[in-house]
Scaffold this motif. Sequence first.
Motif, PDB file in Angstrom:
ATOM      1  N   LYS A  78      -4.182  10.121  -6.396  1.00 57.23           N
ATOM      2  CA  LYS A  78      -4.472  10.971  -7.486  1.00 57.23           C
ATOM      3  C   LYS A  78      -3.243  11.489  -8.291  1.00 57.23           C
ATOM      4  O   LYS A  78      -1.950  11.956  -7.566  1.00 57.23           O
ATOM      5  N   LEU A  79      -3.071  11.329  -9.602  1.00 49.74           N
ATOM      6  CA  LEU A  79      -1.979  11.622 -10.335  1.00 49.74           C
ATOM      7  C   LEU A  79      -2.491  12.670 -11.453  1.00 49.74           C
ATOM      8  O   LEU A  79      -1.892  13.113 -12.530  1.00 49.74           O
ATOM      9  N   GLY A  80      -3.947  13.200 -11.148  1.00 52.87           N
ATOM     10  CA  GLY A  80      -4.727  14.081 -12.184  1.00 52.87           C
ATOM     11  C   GLY A  80      -5.540  13.514 -13.271  1.00 52.87           C
ATOM     12  O   GLY A  80      -5.570  13.866 -14.383  1.00 52.87           O
ATOM     13  N   GLU A  81      -6.102  12.485 -12.915  1.00 50.46           N
ATOM     14  CA  GLU A  81      -6.899  11.618 -13.797  1.00 50.46           C
ATOM     15  C   GLU A  81      -8.319  12.167 -14.035  1.00 50.46           C
ATOM     16  O   GLU A  81      -8.992  12.784 -13.221  1.00 50.46           O
ATOM     17  N   LYS A 152       2.443   4.548  -6.843  1.00 53.62           N
ATOM     18  CA  LYS A 152       1.966   5.903  -5.928  1.00 53.62           C
ATOM     19  C   LYS A 152       1.568   5.075  -4.593  1.00 53.62           C
ATOM     20  O   LYS A 152       1.630   5.856  -3.598  1.00 53.62           O
ATOM     21  N   ALA A 153       0.947   3.939  -4.565  1.00 54.60           N
ATOM     22  CA  ALA A 153       0.374   3.176  -3.397  1.00 54.60           C
ATOM     23  C   ALA A 153       1.689   2.393  -2.931  1.00 54.60           C
ATOM     24  O   ALA A 153       1.229   2.053  -1.568  1.00 54.60           O
ATOM     25  N   GLY A 154       2.852   2.464  -3.362  1.00 56.34           N
ATOM     26  CA  GLY A 154       3.826   1.493  -2.791  1.00 56.34           C
ATOM     27  C   GLY A 154       3.598   0.189  -2.824  1.00 56.34           C
ATOM     28  O   GLY A 154       3.999  -0.569  -1.963  1.00 56.34           O
ATOM     29  N   MET A 155       2.819  -0.398  -4.104  1.00 52.56           N
ATOM     30  CA  MET A 155       2.364  -1.832  -3.991  1.00 52.56           C
ATOM     31  C   MET A 155       3.415  -2.475  -5.191  1.00 52.56           C
ATOM     32  O   MET A 155       3.615  -1.977  -6.312  1.00 52.56           O
ATOM     33  N   PRO A 156       3.724  -3.826  -4.795  1.00 50.70           N
ATOM     34  CA  PRO A 156       4.418  -4.683  -5.854  1.00 50.70           C
ATOM     35  C   PRO A 156       3.444  -4.657  -7.139  1.00 50.70           C
ATOM     36  O   PRO A 156       2.452  -5.146  -7.020  1.00 50.70           O
TER      37      PRO A 156
END
Length: 392
Positions: A78-81, A152-156
């Motif tokens: 979630k980032l406010g979408e 946000k997910a820590g994914m490359p």
Amino acid sequence: MTATCSTLTHLSCGRCGERYDAEQLMNLCPACGKPLLARYDLGQAAKTMTRESLRERESSLWRYEEVLPIRTRAAQLKLGEGWTPLVCARALGDEIGCPDTLIKDESLNPTGSFKARGLVMAVGRAYELGAGDLAIPSAGNAAGAMSAYAAKAGMPAHVYMPEDVPAAFRVECSTLGAEVTLVDGLITDCGAKVREKVEEYGWFDVSTLKEPYRIEGKKTMGYEVVEQLGWRMPDVIIFPTGGGTGLVGMWKAFEEMEEMGLIGSERPRMVSVQSNGCAPMVRAFEQGDEFAEAWEGAKTVADGLRVPAAVGDFLILEAVRESGGVAIAVSDEEMLSSAKQMGRHTGIFPAPEGAATLAGQKQLLESGWLRGDETVVLFNTGSGLKYAHLWS
């Protein structure tokens, strides 16, 4: 791990109908190479996702979680979408002769565009299913959204962009931690580069309609418009079309909503707007074709519309035709002048793609296809701030 209320059951091919297990990372249908679509137990979803229950839910796209693919709370990045405003544009409507004009302002999403809706689902589901590196070809906004949710997910994250995209898009992605590669060519050339790297390194490709879940985020625009209009349909929805997931997603949403008993069989006429410098859907629509041939020499100031070939072309054309809609093209000059017209009458600074919908509306009013007493929803898909150089 806390579960969501998702009723996701399986994936099915939008072309051949082949059915697949949803609990695996997949791109296109292995049988025919066409897009896969997420399917739900809509009878189960209807028990809890009612008009009454929605009144109490959070003001984001996650209010519709029964018909979204994310199964765990941890993967709701979630980032406010979502739940963007549906703005009454009466002054603008009066000027053009269509008073009941509304604008769904997607520029208020995270990273400034509607792409946040699709990429939060694609990245969240990829994260949930154990993907490693993510890759995307993009003309700008999709890359920014993917970069944000990957962070946000820590994914490359790996982004491939045409080298002539506005600097704001490149800076946004690199600041959000993505590796950005500029390509001499169009988004289709970027897509070819991504396919090479996916094959070489095993990255997961989140290209438009080449994985099943971006469309699931985009469809929430359809749910929102109907709910925000008090559970009634507009007469016409005008949408700028590049890859086409927004238009296809909304058409899917209306079908789901009817099956859940939220609406009846009424539908808006869907209008696909493209640039006359890149209009493969318009050409295919006018010629009565099921698929769209790639557009040669694509050129437009609206980077999101500079998509010479869309993998979901048949789904776009199907939605337009089934709705009684139309596909039209407008010029760059019309987009830019319409952006100023929209801005001075509404306070919304649209991206050129969003302004294309107003240019299209005026064209349809002039031709008589659209009546002045109809309710029309225009989609401003992104912020004009990223395109400020076009007006300087």
